[in-house]
Design a protein around this motif. Structure first.
Motif, PDB file in Angstrom:
ATOM      1  N   UNK A  94       0.833  -1.201   0.000  1.00  0.00           N
ATOM      2  CA  UNK A  94       0.000   0.000   0.000  1.00  0.00           C
ATOM      3  C   UNK A  94       0.869   1.253   0.000  1.00  0.00           C
ATOM      4  N   UNK A  95       0.524   2.209  -0.871  1.00  0.00           N
ATOM      5  CA  UNK A  95       1.230   3.482  -0.911  1.00  0.00           C
ATOM      6  C   UNK A  95       0.438   4.499  -0.081  1.00  0.00           C
ATOM      7  N   UNK A  96       0.976   4.907   1.048  1.00  0.00           N
ATOM      8  CA  UNK A  96       0.219   5.747   1.978  1.00  0.00           C
ATOM      9  C   UNK A  96      -0.103   7.130   1.421  1.00  0.00           C
ATOM     10  N   UNK A  97       0.807   7.717   0.672  1.00  0.00           N
ATOM     11  CA  UNK A  97       0.620   9.085   0.231  1.00  0.00           C
ATOM     12  C   UNK A  97      -0.219   9.222  -1.034  1.00  0.00           C
ATOM     13  N   UNK A  98      -0.645   8.108  -1.612  1.00  0.00           N
ATOM     14  CA  UNK A  98      -1.414   8.172  -2.858  1.00  0.00           C
ATOM     15  C   UNK A  98      -2.832   7.696  -2.554  1.00  0.00           C
ATOM     16  N   UNK A 145       3.678   0.456   2.598  1.00  0.00           N
ATOM     17  CA  UNK A 145       3.493  -0.488   3.687  1.00  0.00           C
ATOM     18  C   UNK A 145       3.275  -1.873   3.083  1.00  0.00           C
ATOM     19  N   UNK A 146       4.120  -2.815   3.464  1.00  0.00           N
ATOM     20  CA  UNK A 146       3.945  -4.199   3.023  1.00  0.00           C
ATOM     21  C   UNK A 146       3.353  -4.958   4.200  1.00  0.00           C
ATOM     22  N   UNK A 147       2.063  -5.260   4.085  1.00  0.00           N
ATOM     23  CA  UNK A 147       1.356  -5.950   5.158  1.00  0.00           C
ATOM     24  C   UNK A 147       1.318  -7.447   4.870  1.00  0.00           C
ATOM     25  N   UNK A 148       1.637  -8.246   5.892  1.00  0.00           N
ATOM     26  CA  UNK A 148       1.646  -9.696   5.762  1.00  0.00           C
ATOM     27  C   UNK A 148       0.531 -10.270   6.622  1.00  0.00           C
ATOM     28  N   UNK A 181      11.524  -2.843   9.240  1.00  0.00           N
ATOM     29  CA  UNK A 181      10.494  -3.846   9.508  1.00  0.00           C
ATOM     30  C   UNK A 181      10.128  -3.817  10.982  1.00  0.00           C
ATOM     31  N   UNK A 182       8.802  -3.926  11.251  1.00  0.00           N
ATOM     32  CA  UNK A 182       8.330  -3.955  12.628  1.00  0.00           C
ATOM     33  C   UNK A 182       7.060  -4.786  12.692  1.00  0.00           C
ATOM     34  N   UNK A 183       7.081  -5.820  13.515  1.00  0.00           N
ATOM     35  CA  UNK A 183       5.909  -6.676  13.726  1.00  0.00           C
ATOM     36  C   UNK A 183       5.336  -7.211  12.400  1.00  0.00           C
ATOM     37  N   UNK A 184       6.226  -7.708  11.568  1.00  0.00           N
ATOM     38  CA  UNK A 184       5.850  -8.292  10.276  1.00  0.00           C
ATOM     39  C   UNK A 184       5.195  -7.298   9.325  1.00  0.00           C
ATOM     40  N   UNK A 185       5.438  -6.015   9.539  1.00  0.00           N
ATOM     41  CA  UNK A 185       5.049  -4.985   8.575  1.00  0.00           C
ATOM     42  C   UNK A 185       6.321  -4.301   8.108  1.00  0.00           C
ATOM     43  N   UNK A 186       6.488  -4.216   6.793  1.00  0.00           N
ATOM     44  CA  UNK A 186       7.692  -3.625   6.214  1.00  0.00           C
ATOM     45  C   UNK A 186       7.357  -2.215   5.731  1.00  0.00           C
ATOM     46  N   UNK A 187       8.230  -1.269   6.055  1.00  0.00           N
ATOM     47  CA  UNK A 187       8.051   0.120   5.634  1.00  0.00           C
ATOM     48  C   UNK A 187       9.155   0.473   4.646  1.00  0.00           C
ATOM     49  N   UNK A 188       8.770   0.942   3.477  1.00  0.00           N
ATOM     50  CA  UNK A 188       9.738   1.378   2.480  1.00  0.00           C
ATOM     51  C   UNK A 188       9.474   2.845   2.182  1.00  0.00           C
ATOM     52  N   UNK A 189      10.407   3.697   2.517  1.00  0.00           N
ATOM     53  CA  UNK A 189      10.278   5.133   2.237  1.00  0.00           C
ATOM     54  C   UNK A 189      11.095   5.435   0.996  1.00  0.00           C
ATOM     55  N   UNK A 190      10.427   5.890  -0.048  1.00  0.00           N
ATOM     56  CA  UNK A 190      11.084   6.096  -1.333  1.00  0.00           C
ATOM     57  C   UNK A 190      11.206   7.571  -1.661  1.00  0.00           C
ATOM     58  N   UNK A 191      12.078   7.862  -2.610  1.00  0.00           N
ATOM     59  CA  UNK A 191      12.251   9.221  -3.122  1.00  0.00           C
ATOM     60  C   UNK A 191      11.053   9.585  -4.013  1.00  0.00           C
ATOM     61  N   UNK A 192      10.901  10.883  -4.340  1.00  0.00           N
ATOM     62  CA  UNK A 192       9.769  11.292  -5.202  1.00  0.00           C
ATOM     63  C   UNK A 192       9.711  10.531  -6.525  1.00  0.00           C
ATOM     64  N   UNK A 193      10.872  10.311  -7.131  1.00  0.00           N
ATOM     65  CA  UNK A 193      10.927   9.504  -8.351  1.00  0.00           C
ATOM     66  C   UNK A 193      11.647   8.207  -8.022  1.00  0.00           C
TER      67      UNK A 193
END
Length: 591
Positions: A94-98, A145-148, A181-193
């Protein structure tokens, strides 16, 4: 008042006038949280909230595009990753900002593109590969957010990659990003492009650009198989419709989803049969074959089918228990047409027992009652002796008669059944210049004797058009012409054709995204287009194809159109059967 002051006042008045005009006429393109605020007067401002992408061999992914859906406001999400025999993988991205897309569509490269106030994103599932690519160009950093939903056997995180072993192994790369990663949730923070590269299976990374270029080449190669003449106005819609049908097919088992939207996320046998017919008419024979073989496999012992099946497992949905028997005739029509197009006799012989069970079901019912049993088809709003089912199954027998010698079937038996069923249809269904949607059975008792009587329900219903166009009656017979003219006169709404008089579906019944009753449907409008083509009125067919295209959601054909404003009704956009009817009509005049 001096001249300079007067000039200033006049300028201010002009500016205020322009502002007032723009305020009244502006087209809304953003969709704020808390409301569904599409611009009804501009169909291009309606988009699909859900779309499927497939690699066409063993994988697919459901995309929530971020466009609001019936009160739901889901951010852009990838979910329901289907991976071969492993089934649905227990993860979503899931992309939080979109959150709110103002536009989402399927491109002719078979990629899903989404645009919003904060940028754009694109998803590709390159054909015949195990890679899903997400490219985004946003105004700022974003968080995935990568939810498992199931704890993996192993989960490891590095500077630019997360590996999740369910099994199967899934790798997600995102260069120049922050991954935690925290509690089987992965967070990936990416650049604008940036981009994500999701790899299903234990494979190495590949260049996203190489994958995208390969995908574009394979898509063009696949589309080029269709036997069409080029038309600049409608060819793009033809391509998009073909791609949608193919993406909406389960790449493993072969059935088609009615629509990616939640309410229709099943495989209806009727809809799917038209999808397969559209593909084989487009010379995509292997795709159609996969469906007919699946249908043969799941036939009931009676020679009939359940109404709908789970899209991913192919298991019948027994909660939807009322039968729809048009599948019997559609299987005959579709498989015989496949044989006639391909000359594949081994296929025909391989399903001979399936066809025979359906034949015997029809023969037995017609011999004992002169009519086929009550069912719920086509509109699923009445359990009656429906014209659509009687007519489609009668036409199916005609198709079967054409190959009876090749199958070793009793041609005389088939011809007798065709004649008897058609006689019943003509005797009881034709009334007041049209074919009734259904007839009701009653028994009259008089002078110690009983007589079965079928009373027609005399309400104009557009489902009569396609069976007539497919040959139930001669195309220019007085009865056919009278029926067609009755439907056009009573059911034309906003340029298209409604299902039946007084239809409240999408208005006050079940779904409520229409501004009024009798929304015109794409399939019913193209039933008429098919009739025009069979009657040699190719201009009429082209006009209805153009109408469908002009009322699409960026090329994605909906189930129905708002009767007042003309916008696609978003609750059931896109509808796979609508795409199939567009393809079939297009091929009637451009191949």
């Amino acid at each position: 008042m001096n001249s300079r002051l007067l000039a200033i006042v006049l300028v201010l008045l002009v500016v205020l006038g322009i502002y007032a005009y723009l305020s009244l006429t502006r087209k809304e393109i953003e969709y704020p949280i808390g409301s569904i605020n599409w611009d009804r007067e501009n169909p291009s401002n309606v988009s699909a909230s859900y779309l499927l992408l497939s690699n066409w061999i063993n994988g697919s992914v459901l995309i929530r595009t971020g466009f609001p859906y019936v009160g739901e406001f889901n951010p852009f999400t990838l979910t329901d990753f289907l991976y071969g025999k492993d089934g649905i993988l227990p993860m979503s991205i899931k992309m939080q900002q979109f959150v709110n897309s103002s536009c989402a569509f399927l491109s002719q490269n078979n990629t899903v593109v989404m645009r919003g106030y904060n940028g754009s994103a694109c998803v590709a599932y390159p054909l015949y590969s195990s890679y899903v690519i997400v490219k985004n160009q946003l105004k700022g950093n974003t968080t995935y957010l990568i939810n498992l939903s199931k704890k993996p056997v192993n989960l490891s995180v590095s500077s630019d990659c997360v590996e999740i072993d369910f099994p199967p192994l899934v790798k997600i790369f995102s260069p120049n990003s922050s991954i935690t990663e925290k509690n089987d949730t992965v967070y990936i923070i990416t650049k604008p492009t940036s981009y994500l590269e999701v790899i299903l299976g234990n494979l190495n990374r590949r260049s996203p650009n190489v994958l995208l270029n390969s995908n574009a080449l394979e898509v063009r190669k696949w589309l080029s198989k269709s036997p069409t003449r080029f038309n600049t106005t409608l060819s793009s819609e033809f391509n998009i419709s073909l791609l949608l049908i193919k993406d909406d097919q389960n790449p493993v088992t072969g059935e088609f989803v009615a629509s990616p939207v939640p309410i229709y996320y099943y495989s209806w046998v009727r809809d799917s049969s038209f999808d397969a017919i559209a593909l084989q008419m487009s010379r995509h024979f292997s795709s159609a074959l996969k469906y007919w073989l699946w249908m043969a496999k799941v036939q009931n012992s009676s020679g009939t089918w359940y109404t709908r099946y789970n899209f991913y497992t192919g298991i019948p949905d027994q909660t939807f228990g009322i039968p729809e028997y048009d599948s019997v005739g559609l299987f005959m029509i579709g498989t015989v047409q496949y044989y006639e197009l391909t000359g594949n006799k081994s296929f025909l012989l391989s399903i001979a027992n399936v066809l025979n069970r359906s034949l015997q079901w029809e023969v037995g019912n017609v011999k004992s009652s002169g009519i086929l049993p009550q069912d719920l088809s086509i509109w699923e709003d009445n359990y009656q002796y429906n014209f659509w089912t009687q007519a489609i199954d009668d036409i199916g027998l005609v198709y079967l008669e054409n190959v009876s010698d090749a199958l070793g079937f009793n041609r005389t038996l088939i011809m007798t059944t065709v004649k008897q069923l058609n006689s019943t249809i003509q005797k009881y269904f034709y009334s007041k210049g049209m074919y009734a949607e259904y007839v009701e059975k009653s028994v009259l008792f008089e002078n110690g004797k009983s007589e079965v009587v079928y009373t027609p329900f005399d309400l104009p219903d557009s489902s009569s058009i396609l069976p007539l166009a497919m040959g139930l009656m001669p195309i220019n017979s007085n009865m056919t012409l009278s029926d067609i003219n009755t439907m056009i006169t009573n059911l034309t709404v906003n340029g298209g054709l409604a299902r039946f008089l007084g239809d409240t579906y999408h208005y006050t019944s079940v779904l409520t995204d229409s501004s009024g009753p009798m929304p015109p449907w794409v399939i019913t409008t193209l039933f008429l287009g098919y009739y025009y083509a069979m009657a040699g009125n190719y201009t009429g067919t082209k006009e209805l194809l153009t109408w469908s295209y002009e009322h699409s959601a960026h090329g994605l054909l909906p189930e129905a159109i708002d009767p007042r404003y003309g916008n696609p009704l978003p609750s059931t956009t896109p509808l796979t059967w609508s795409a199939a009817m567009f393809v079939i009509n297009y091929l009637m005049i451009y191949r």
